[in-house]
Design a protein around this motif. Structure first.
Motif, mmCIF file in Angstrom:
data_model
loop_
_atom_site.group_PDB
_atom_site.id
_atom_site.type_symbol
_atom_site.label_atom_id
_atom_site.label_comp_id
_atom_site.label_asym_id
_atom_site.label_seq_id
_atom_site.Cartn_x
_atom_site.Cartn_y
_atom_site.Cartn_z
ATOM 1 N N ARG A 143 92.480 35.365 52.452
ATOM 2 C CA ARG A 143 93.446 34.064 52.109
ATOM 3 C C ARG A 143 93.109 32.967 53.088
ATOM 4 O O ARG A 143 93.783 31.732 52.693
ATOM 5 C CB ARG A 143 94.670 34.379 51.921
ATOM 6 N N GLY A 144 92.575 33.177 54.174
ATOM 7 C CA GLY A 144 92.649 32.106 55.127
ATOM 8 C C GLY A 144 93.757 31.970 56.064
ATOM 9 O O GLY A 144 94.827 32.729 55.669
ATOM 10 N N HIS A 145 93.859 31.157 56.815
ATOM 11 C CA HIS A 145 95.111 30.808 57.893
ATOM 12 C C HIS A 145 96.102 29.960 56.880
ATOM 13 O O HIS A 145 95.635 28.839 56.290
ATOM 14 C CB HIS A 145 94.853 30.058 59.083
ATOM 15 N N ILE A 146 97.408 30.336 56.983
ATOM 16 C CA ILE A 146 98.243 29.594 55.804
ATOM 17 C C ILE A 146 98.842 28.798 56.862
ATOM 18 O O ILE A 146 99.082 28.934 57.841
ATOM 19 C CB ILE A 146 99.276 30.814 55.477
ATOM 20 N N GLY A 147 98.966 27.159 56.205
ATOM 21 C CA GLY A 147 99.742 26.352 56.931
ATOM 22 C C GLY A 147 98.838 25.173 57.811
ATOM 23 O O GLY A 147 99.353 24.657 58.608
ATOM 24 N N ILE A 148 97.489 25.496 57.730
ATOM 25 C CA ILE A 148 96.711 24.584 58.477
ATOM 26 C C ILE A 148 96.605 23.246 57.634
ATOM 27 O O ILE A 148 96.597 22.378 58.346
ATOM 28 C CB ILE A 148 95.257 25.260 58.613
ATOM 29 N N ILE A 149 96.335 23.484 56.428
ATOM 30 C CA ILE A 149 96.084 22.255 55.865
ATOM 31 C C ILE A 149 97.407 21.521 55.170
ATOM 32 O O ILE A 149 97.759 20.270 55.256
ATOM 33 C CB ILE A 149 95.200 22.383 54.481
ATOM 34 N N THR A 150 98.466 22.018 54.753
ATOM 35 C CA THR A 150 99.804 21.863 54.295
ATOM 36 C C THR A 150 100.930 22.739 54.717
ATOM 37 O O THR A 150 100.484 24.060 54.885
ATOM 38 C CB THR A 150 99.891 21.411 52.865
ATOM 39 N N ALA A 159 103.734 23.177 46.950
ATOM 40 C CA ALA A 159 103.154 21.867 46.631
ATOM 41 C C ALA A 159 101.977 22.017 45.484
ATOM 42 O O ALA A 159 101.154 23.084 45.775
ATOM 43 C CB ALA A 159 102.795 20.931 47.662
ATOM 44 N N LYS A 160 101.875 21.149 44.438
ATOM 45 C CA LYS A 160 100.639 21.554 43.562
ATOM 46 C C LYS A 160 99.968 20.303 43.835
ATOM 47 O O LYS A 160 100.083 19.243 44.596
ATOM 48 C CB LYS A 160 101.300 20.879 42.060
ATOM 49 N N MET A 161 98.650 20.721 43.567
ATOM 50 C CA MET A 161 97.261 19.794 43.960
ATOM 51 C C MET A 161 97.354 18.459 42.842
ATOM 52 O O MET A 161 97.756 18.679 41.730
ATOM 53 C CB MET A 161 96.038 20.309 43.807
#
Length: 188
Positions: free
Chosen positions: A41-48, A53-55
Motif C-alpha cells: 500500500r505504500g507509506h500512508i500520509g506522504i501525499i495527503t 478525501a476524494k480525487m
C-alpha cells in the motif's frame, strides 16, 4: 546513528549506500509492524494527511483550456447557408451518379490476339524485285550508302561498283607500286 546501524537499515530497505533522503523522509511514518503492508500500500500520509478525501475529476488541462463558445449571433446569412447546402447536395448527387454507372465488362485479350491474329488475314510472301545469284549470303546489301557512294566526300576510290565499301589499300599504296592500274592517274 552510527554507521553500523545505517548499514543494517540499508540491508532491510535495500537502498543505495549514502542515499538516505527517502529513508529519512519516511522514517517517522514507518510505524507498521509488517513490511508487507508498506510494500503493498505504500507509506500512508506522504501525499495527503486526509485519507478520506476524494480525487478530483478535472485536470489542469481541462480547466485551463475550455472549448471556445459560439458568439451567439449568426455568422453566415441565411441565403448563403442555403446556397452552400444546395451546392453540396448537387455535388454529392453528381458524384453518386458517377459512382453508380455500370462498369463495362473487361476484355481480356493480349495485343497479339487483338492485332496479329485477326480473322481473315492471309499472309503472302513478298516477291523479290531483283534476281539473286546462287549465293545470297555473299551478295552486297543494297543501302542508301551503297547506291550513293560516288557522292560521298572523304572516301577513297571504290575498287568496284559491286562492292564499293570493301577493303581498299589504294589510299596508302604508292602510285608507282599499284599493279592493278594500267594507267597512272594524271598529275594536276
Amino acid at each position: 546513528m552510527t554507521e553500523q546501524e545505517r548499514k543494517e537499515q540499508n540491508k532491510i530497505g535495500k537502498c543505495l549506500l549514502h542515499n538516505w533522503v527517502e529513508e529519512r523522509a519516511v522514517a517517522a511514518l514507518d510505524t507498521a509492524t509488517e513490511k508487507n503492508q508498506i510494500q503493498r500500500r505504500g507509506h500512508i500520509g506522504i501525499i495527503t494527511l486526509n485519507q478520506e478525501a476524494k480525487m478530483e475529476n478535472t485536470t489542469t488541462l481541462r480547466t485551463a483550456y475550455a472549448p471556445p463558445k459560439s458568439p451567439g449571433v449568426r455568422t453566415k446569412s441565411l441565403r448563403r447557408e442555403l446556397l452552400e447546402k444546395h451546392i453540396a447536395q448537387m455535388i454529392s448527387e453528381k458524384k453518386k451518379a458517377e459512382m453508380d454507372q455500370p462498369v463495362d465488362p473487361t476484355e481480356y485479350s493480349s495485343t497479339t490476339q487483338r492485332d496479329f491474329n485477326a480473322q481473315g488475314f492471309l499472309p503472302l510472301p513478298l516477291r523479290s524485285t531483283k534476281q539473286h545469284g546462287d549465293d545470297r549470303k555473299s551478295e552486297q546489301a543494297v543501302t542508301f550508302w551503297s547506291e550513293n557512294y560516288q557522292r560521298i566526300q572523304g572516301v577513297s576510290a571504290a575498287p568496284s561498283s559491286k562492292a564499293p565499301f570493301k577493303k581498299s589499300a589504294q589510299f596508302s599504296t604508292p602510285i608507282g607500286e599499284r599493279l592493278d592500274e594500267e594507267e597512272l592517274p594524271p598529275d594536276s
